[in-house]
Design an enzyme around this catalytic site. Sequence first.
Site, PDB file in Angstrom:
ATOM      1  N   GLU B  60     -40.184 -54.021  34.329  1.00  0.00           N
ATOM      2  CA  GLU B  60     -41.650 -54.065  34.316  1.00  0.00           C
ATOM      3  C   GLU B  60     -42.201 -55.333  34.950  1.00  0.00           C
ATOM      4  O   GLU B  60     -43.208 -55.316  35.665  1.00  0.00           O
ATOM      5  CB  GLU B  60     -42.176 -53.956  32.880  1.00  0.00           C
ATOM      6  CG  GLU B  60     -41.937 -52.621  32.206  1.00  0.00           C
ATOM      7  CD  GLU B  60     -40.535 -52.462  31.629  1.00  0.00           C
ATOM      8  OE1 GLU B  60     -39.762 -53.442  31.669  1.00  0.00           O
ATOM      9  OE2 GLU B  60     -40.216 -51.363  31.143  1.00  0.00           O
ATOM     10  N   HIS B 129     -43.904 -47.703  20.385  1.00  0.00           N
ATOM     11  CA  HIS B 129     -44.205 -46.629  21.340  1.00  0.00           C
ATOM     12  C   HIS B 129     -45.599 -46.070  21.136  1.00  0.00           C
ATOM     13  O   HIS B 129     -45.882 -44.952  21.522  1.00  0.00           O
ATOM     14  CB  HIS B 129     -43.196 -45.484  21.211  1.00  0.00           C
ATOM     15  CG  HIS B 129     -41.921 -45.728  21.950  1.00  0.00           C
ATOM     16  ND1 HIS B 129     -41.046 -46.728  21.617  1.00  0.00           N
ATOM     17  CD2 HIS B 129     -41.362 -45.097  23.016  1.00  0.00           C
ATOM     18  CE1 HIS B 129     -40.008 -46.702  22.439  1.00  0.00           C
ATOM     19  NE2 HIS B 129     -40.174 -45.726  23.302  1.00  0.00           N
TER      20      HIS B 129
HETATM   21  C1  TPP Z   1     -39.174 -52.221  28.022  1.00  0.00           C
HETATM   22  C2  TPP Z   1     -38.976 -50.748  28.063  1.00  0.00           C
HETATM   23  N1  TPP Z   1     -39.159 -50.097  29.213  1.00  0.00           N
HETATM   24  C3  TPP Z   1     -38.957 -48.765  29.262  1.00  0.00           C
HETATM   25  C4  TPP Z   1     -38.572 -48.074  28.157  1.00  0.00           C
HETATM   26  C5  TPP Z   1     -38.337 -46.566  28.216  1.00  0.00           C
HETATM   27  N2  TPP Z   1     -36.916 -46.296  28.060  1.00  0.00           N
HETATM   28  C6  TPP Z   1     -36.387 -45.970  26.869  1.00  0.00           C
HETATM   29  S1  TPP Z   1     -34.735 -45.794  26.942  1.00  0.00           S
HETATM   30  C7  TPP Z   1     -34.716 -46.083  28.579  1.00  0.00           C
HETATM   31  C8  TPP Z   1     -33.436 -46.022  29.348  1.00  0.00           C
HETATM   32  C9  TPP Z   1     -32.493 -47.053  28.970  1.00  0.00           C
HETATM   33  O1  TPP Z   1     -31.298 -46.804  29.611  1.00  0.00           O
HETATM   34  P1  TPP Z   1     -30.011 -47.534  29.146  1.00  0.00           P
HETATM   35  O2  TPP Z   1     -30.326 -48.954  28.826  1.00  0.00           O
HETATM   36  O3  TPP Z   1     -28.969 -47.294  30.177  1.00  0.00           O
HETATM   37  O4  TPP Z   1     -29.629 -46.839  27.783  1.00  0.00           O
HETATM   38  P2  TPP Z   1     -29.239 -45.316  27.519  1.00  0.00           P
HETATM   39  O5  TPP Z   1     -30.499 -44.601  27.176  1.00  0.00           O
HETATM   40  O6  TPP Z   1     -28.594 -44.793  28.741  1.00  0.00           O
HETATM   41  O7  TPP Z   1     -28.330 -45.383  26.365  1.00  0.00           O
HETATM   42  C10 TPP Z   1     -35.984 -46.352  29.054  1.00  0.00           C
HETATM   43  C11 TPP Z   1     -36.293 -46.655  30.454  1.00  0.00           C
HETATM   44  C12 TPP Z   1     -38.438 -48.787  26.972  1.00  0.00           C
HETATM   45  N3  TPP Z   1     -38.099 -48.188  25.824  1.00  0.00           N
HETATM   46  N4  TPP Z   1     -38.618 -50.118  26.944  1.00  0.00           N
END
Ligand code: TPP
Lengths: 334, 324
Positions: B60, B129
């Site tokens: 972000e 959220h």
């Molecule tokens: C700061 C922030 N940006 C975006 C999100 C939305 N979001 C939730 S989970 C996720 C993906 C995270 O991917 P990863 O770290 O690889 O974990 P995984 O879900 O694959 O276990 C995103 C972008 C968030 N929760 N927090």
Amino acid sequence: MSQDGHENREVSDERLMSCFRGMLRIRLAEERIGRLVESREVRTPCHLSIGQEAVAVGVCSSLRSDDTVWGGHRSHGHYLAKGGDLNAMMAEIFGKATGCSGGRGGSMHLAAPAQGIFGTVPLVAATIPLAVGAALAAKLRGIDQVAAAFFGDGATDEGHFHESLNLAALNRLPVLFVCENNGYSTHLALQERRLKDNIVDSAELHGLHGCGVDGNDVQAVYAAAADAVQRMRAGGGPALLECRTYRWCGHVGPAQDLDVGKHRQQELQEWMQRDPIARVRERLTSRGLGQDVIEGLYRQATEEIDVAVEFARTSPAPDESDLLQHVSVARRGI
Amino acid sequence: MRALTYAQAIREAHAQLMAEDPRVFLIGQGVRNPWYAGTSLQDLDKEFGCDRVIDSPVAENATTGAAVGAAIMGMRPIVFHPRMDFMLLAMDPIVNQAANWSYLFAGRVSVPLVIRAVINRGGEQGAQHSQALQALFAHVPGLKVVMPATPYDAKGLLVAAVNDGNPVLYIDDRWLYEKQGDVPDSLYGVPLGKAAVRRSGRHVTVVATSCMVHEALQAADTLATRGIEAEVIDLRTIKPWDRDVVFSSIGKTGRMVVADAAWMSGGVAADIAATVAGELFHALTAPIIRVCLPDAPAPTATSLEQAYYVNANDIVVAVEKTMR
Ligand SMILES: Cc1ncc(C[n+]2csc(CCOP(=O)(O)OP(=O)(O)O)c2C)c(N)n1
């Protein structure tokens, strides 16, 4: 990636059994949660870690009970592997007063302070610097407590990750950075987010110990984590573990998200062939473990989950009058 | 005119702006995926290509900072944050950089940037959220903040924001995405800083933001059956807010309820209440009442969510209190 290497064979039967039991418990609990989500009995967003159990269990097996674990939105496995209470987790997912966060948090906000879990939160990468802070506290207090931060490959896209590695390395802090690289960040595959598949190289860049392991091999994860933790307790500074794994379910809930990524269907099939649980089971069988014992373990875990679901179902919802409780505490909790 | 949903109206604004002006581009998480944006950005990547519809990594801070830089260079970026909560990771480029830039350099350099942030309340999603953080940003000089409540405004305010030439925070609410309303197919703007009177009445003024406008209208229906005529003002722009429309309404009714589905302390409603109390004290015949969220993070459990979120009923209760 270390396969069934020399050091792995030294993992005792007893430890392997306990890893198997731990992984099985996580798998079955999450499968149950998936069904509860499907039937709409559970409404809070649940991010399942089915397929990734070896990372949580391998790493937590290398930790002491007073070590801390920091997780994110996909942390049922971390919570259970570190000793969090299953009943309290299930009740939290049901939004009940008996939940580990009093029904305020849901699946994405788990805590079990007595077991070293001081809170998991869904903001991506948010707990990585907190783990660094926990390690800093241990260093300042002169105790050999270790902090483990679990995060996904997506979290390594955030500045938090890079800043934390540098800060920890610079101060030789006892923090284990555990990247569960499952290839996706929501709908985007790793290749859509970085030009090079090189997360573990961040360790070298910042001057800390780095190690890439097969995240579906609990022995390999355990061995790598145990080695890093031992080094840390001796004052050797932080380490980054990149565990290659795959989530069988989609980003959130039990659906598989097969519409995401060109190869997701084929990939999923391949990774299911590398089921971390089947792998330990086979290893244990080859070491002479009987089928009856294995069946007993499935039964035991299932019964424990039945109890937890019943506990959650029959627990009271938090009372409306409780809404403004705990916005602040009267005194420090620990 | 045709009826569009709020989400479709947002999409149409994006599409027409991009078609009209090659400087407009879109960057942010999930801009190519319905998971986050619903239909509000649907297929824009297919229409305008992935170079202008950039689905970003979870970064972000860098993403928003890059948009600020591109805006300084004369582009017209729209940065998308699928949950307002995630946008807090981009506080520096928004607050320290974008908002200050014009003043710092005596207006010689400006930041024609739109930051779109989505409020995603409820659904047992918890504290991180569902935050409605308009007050945080309304506090900062140099930032304009808009919160459309209708499909018409969802389109018109986005167009005006992109054309404003300053950093504008455009806050939409997922609770409104399916609301239908008339939307012209032309590329029209809704002027920033102008409120709309959605219903006139002579007993009490209800000033509302975003989804609370709909709650206020519903409350007004209920109140009408009890002989109370509420005037409902849709603020539309939170910063700078429309003193003329609010003041003239108070001049008529002498009573005010402010409804903003965000926290009460230090909030948007507090600013409006203080301004009205400070400048129109003699016109008031009753204390001002704020209808806001209690000062607690959002809980997940349904039982607590129900107690937490305010609605039409809370507005009815507040209005009746001012009438006593
Ligand atoms: C700061 C922030 N940006 C975006 C999100 C939305 N979001 C939730 S989970 C996720 C993906 C995270 O991917 P990863 O770290 O690889 O974990 P995984 O879900 O694959 O276990 C995103 C972008 C968030 N929760 N927090």
